[in-house]
Design a protein around this motif. Structure first.
Motif: not given
Ligand code: ADP
Ligand code: ZN
Ligand code: ZN
Length: 734
Positions: A1-4, A22-26, A59-62
């Motif tokens: 999972m990528l955390i921003v 998942m479907n979003m670009p970095h 707990k993290l939101k997208n």
């Protein structure tokens, strides 16, 4: 999972973690994203990507949307802002948001939006302008159109109406377009000015230009110290010319554009390249447009005040700071940054030269020259020979004063006005009188919200508080004893003006202060009125001293010198000296001899003796010696912690605890000096009591480390006590 990790424009100096679907670009670092925050949506800026989070993943939101496909910040600007957030202990989110135009903060696209503009049609291009002689307005508009497109939103400010252009449209002569105006690249057009049109530079100017030019692809801080009229601006222009030819852009910071329109004119006259000016009259759309054009490289030169420092550039080649000593480079509220220092940091990261010009360099800057950090270039001669200015004291001990003016000065004024010259008077106090008092019982009109007397504004029939800007109606009777004998005490510019109007009934007077120039465009109007010779007596606060060139002024009077000599602020002497030198530079131009008079009760005062007898450099040398002995900046560093409350109890208690935290920290050494908590200079403002704590240390680094260490404790303490507080690093006001 990528955390921003995302910075949000809130006062907490931390970032927040979000997940990326998942479907979003970095997203790019420095790009804006839209995220849920609490019960609302917020716009944030990506600061880093990470594989892990200290918060549990559930707990993290997208992230909801990514708004930019690239960073809004160049590398160097990003580093500058990150450093600034740390150095000024200010929230990274707020710092980053401060640095971008409002429309971007609100989520608008970082792209050019089509701007409507009027253009001449093909028929319009070929029509003989005489054919419109029956419609003079249309003729004038057409003439303007033939010189280039006119933005729809600028029609009124150029003195036209939309009707006129619509009439031209009906005749098939003009057209409203929506495409972006294509500007050809200035880089291909710019050429060196022809030799025959050039000024013959003097040897000091040549030397300065040569030295800057030889190191123009690397970081060097230049202090261009040159007396008023020594040709500093000419040096900037030549240095810029060399860089523009190489296709590099320039950023020019000035204290206040309304006051110095001449500098903009000179850049425009000299270079046939796109120049944008960031001034207070721009709307948000225009600001965004300048930001975009600088970033794309479309504009060659950006001229602006303090916050123009955050403009992104495609290829920045130099930063110029004119009048580097000016107090307006320091932001006094919110994020209290010093634009001059940030500009030096940015230039370092960009690896480009920075040129700071002044006739009266700040003591901080001179100290940096002393330390070898800045290189000094001197222009010691006036570029154009001018008559010497006679400077004299008038000892006003025991002399009768009429609205602050003594007889000898009034007599001088008469002489100069009779010779058809202009006279300039300085009084650093606006309004009619700083105090309104009851002659019977001694009652004084006071602002209920501040610890401050009301200033009487006679013209508007108001009592106004110069601290919170509240006003109340002018009273006719004393509220305590009902007497009608209320009398103004002390003199402000408004009173000076009305007294002079009656003493010199046929002489036109212009007063320039914040009261008379509040409305947009008025300052410009007054200034050109003065230039055209319409005004003969000019009255002003220090506003009038900044950067003007009035060629007919031959007499300058400083009415309240003593106020500056006996101030509790250790910077007062420096400020007064700078004002004095600026003002003295205004008197006596090419053809006319000038005189400058200082009204004082203390003509023997050492500061006055040095300044008038030996000049600013000698003053600065002595002042630096004194600061060194007194362990004051620039030999030590200051951080002020301010806090406010409603009851005059919480704030000092909070600051006392803050003091204890600092004093018990293991990093604290004997060099740390803590003063306070004490009530601030204006101890009540806007209904709130103000307290402050001053930290002083000879090592900037150690002071910073100490504050960094203690900061978390202060934060939780403030949160517990529900207190408002702020931190001012390198304060310039106490
Ligand atoms: P500063 O910025 O130091 O106040 P300016 O650059 O405005 O000085 O120069 C003052 C005036 O002298 C301007 O009118 C400018 O055109 C003129 N000037 C500058 N350098 C020269 C020079 N070498 N020879 C003649 N005039 C000059
Ligand atoms: Zn009374
Ligand atoms: Zn007030």
């Amino acid at each position: 999972m990528l955390i921003v990790k995302i910075a949000l424009p809130i006062p907490l100096n931390r970032t927040f973690d979000y997940c990326l679907a998942m479907n979003m670009p970095h997203p790019a670092i420095g790009a804006r994203v839209k995220v849920p925050f609490g019960h609302r949506k917020a716009i944030g800026i990506v600061t880093s990507l990470s594989q892990s989070s200290a918060v549990s993943l559930e707990k993290l939101k997208n992230i909801e949307a990514i708004l930019d496909d690239q960073s809004l910040f160049s590398d160097s600007l990003w580093q500058t802002l990150y450093w600034a957030s740390q150095y000024y202990h200010y929230s990274i989110g707020e710092v980053l948001f401060h640095a971008i135009p409002l429309l971007l903060r609100e989520g608008k696209q970082a792209k050019f939006e089509p701007v409507l503009h009027w253009v001449a049609t093909e028929k319009g291009q070929t029509i003989s302008i005489d054919a419109l002689h029956k419609a003079p307005k249309q003729q004038k508009a057409m003439n303007q159109l033939l010189q280039g497109p006119i933005y729809h939103h600028e029609v009124n400010s150029l003195g036209f109406t939309q009707n006129t252009f619509q009439a031209l449209q009906k005749k098939g002569l003009s057209l409203l377009c929506a495409q972006e105006i294509q500007s050809s690249d200035w880089r291909s057009k710019i050429k060196k000015m022809k030799g025959e049109n050039r000024l013959q530079l003097n040897s000091e100017q040549i030397e300065a230009i040569k030295r800057i030019h030889h190191q123009n692809k690397q970081f060097v801080v230049w202090l261009l110290a040159g007396v008023t009229g020594s040709g500093k601006t000419e040096v900037y222009l030549r240095v810029l010319e060399n860089l523009l030819i190489e296709g590099r852009q320039a950023l020019v910071l000035v204290p206040e554009i309304g006051l110095t329109p001449q500098i903009v004119d000179r850049f425009r006259e000299r270079f046939d390249v796109p120049i944008d000016v960031l001034h207070s009259g721009l709307n948000h759309k225009q600001r965004l447009s300048v930001w975009l054009k600088a970033r794309s490289g479309e504009v060659a030169i950006v001229i602006g005040t303090r916050s123009a420092l955050f403009t992104p550039f495609a290829q920045l080649g130099i930063i110029v700071i004119d009048e580097e000593h000016d107090g307006s480079y320091k932001q006094q509220e919110g994020w209290c940054y010093q634009a001059r220092d940030l500009a030096v940091f940015r230039a370092k990261k960009e690896n480009i030269p920075i040129v700071m010009g002044s006739a009266t360099p700040a003591l901080e800057t001179l100290r940096n020259v002393e330390l070898g950090k800045y290189q000094k270039l001197v222009l010691s001669q006036k570029a154009v020979q001018t008559q010497l200015v006679k400077q004299k004291f008038i000892d006003i001990k025991g002399l009768p004063l009429t609205s602050g003016l003594c007889q000898p000065l009034l007599k001088k004024m008469q002489q100069h006005l009779q010779a058809n010259n202009q006279v300039m008077l300085f009084l650093n106090r606006r309004g009619y009188a700083p105090v309104l008092l009851c002659h019977e019982c001694g009652w004084i009109a006071e602002c209920l919200h501040c610890d401050h007397y009301y200033t009487l504004h006679q013209n508007s029939q108001k009592l106004r508080c110069h601290h919170c800007n509240r006003q109340s109606q002018l009273l006719s009777q004393c509220p305590r004893c009902d007497s009608t004998h209320l009398m103004p005490v002390g003199v402000g510019t408004e009173q000076l003006e009305s007294t002079l109007l009656s003493l010199f009934p046929n002489v036109p007077i212009t007063r320039i202060d914040r009261d008379t120039t509040r409305k947009k465009g008025v300052l410009e109007k007054y200034l050109s009125h003065i230039h055209e010779g319409g005004a003969r007596i000019l009255i002003g606060t220090q506003m009038l001293s900044k950067g003007h060139h009035f060629s007919d002024v031959t007499l300058v009077g400083l009415l309240d010198v003593d106020g500056a000599l006996f101030s509790s602020d250790f910077r007062a002497a420096e400020r007064f000296s700078q004002l004095y030198i600026q003002v003295a530079g205004r008197a006596g131009r090419a053809k006319k001899a000038g005189e400058i008079f200082l009204q004082t009760h203390h003509p023997e005062h050492p500061l006055l003796q040095t300044l008038l007898g030996k000049g600013y450099d000698a003053f600065a040398k002595e002042a630096l010696e004194e600061r060194k002995k007194a362990l004051l900046p620039p030999y030590t560093y200051h951080i002020i912690i301010r806090s406010q409350d409603n009851d005059n109890e919480q704030a000092p208690i909070f600051l006392q605890r803050v003091r204890d935290i600092f004093e018990s920290d293991s990093l604290k050494d004997t060099d740390l000096w803590v003063m306070g908590p004490v009530p601030a200079l204006f101890s009540k403002r806007n209904g709130r009591f103000q307290w402050q704590l001053l930290l002083q240390h000879p090592s900037r680094k150690q002071l910073q480390q100490l504050v960094n260490r203690c900061n978390p404790l202060l934060l939780s303490l403030a949160l517990n006590q529900k207190i408002r507080w702020s931190l001012d690093v390198d304060p310039t006001e106490s």
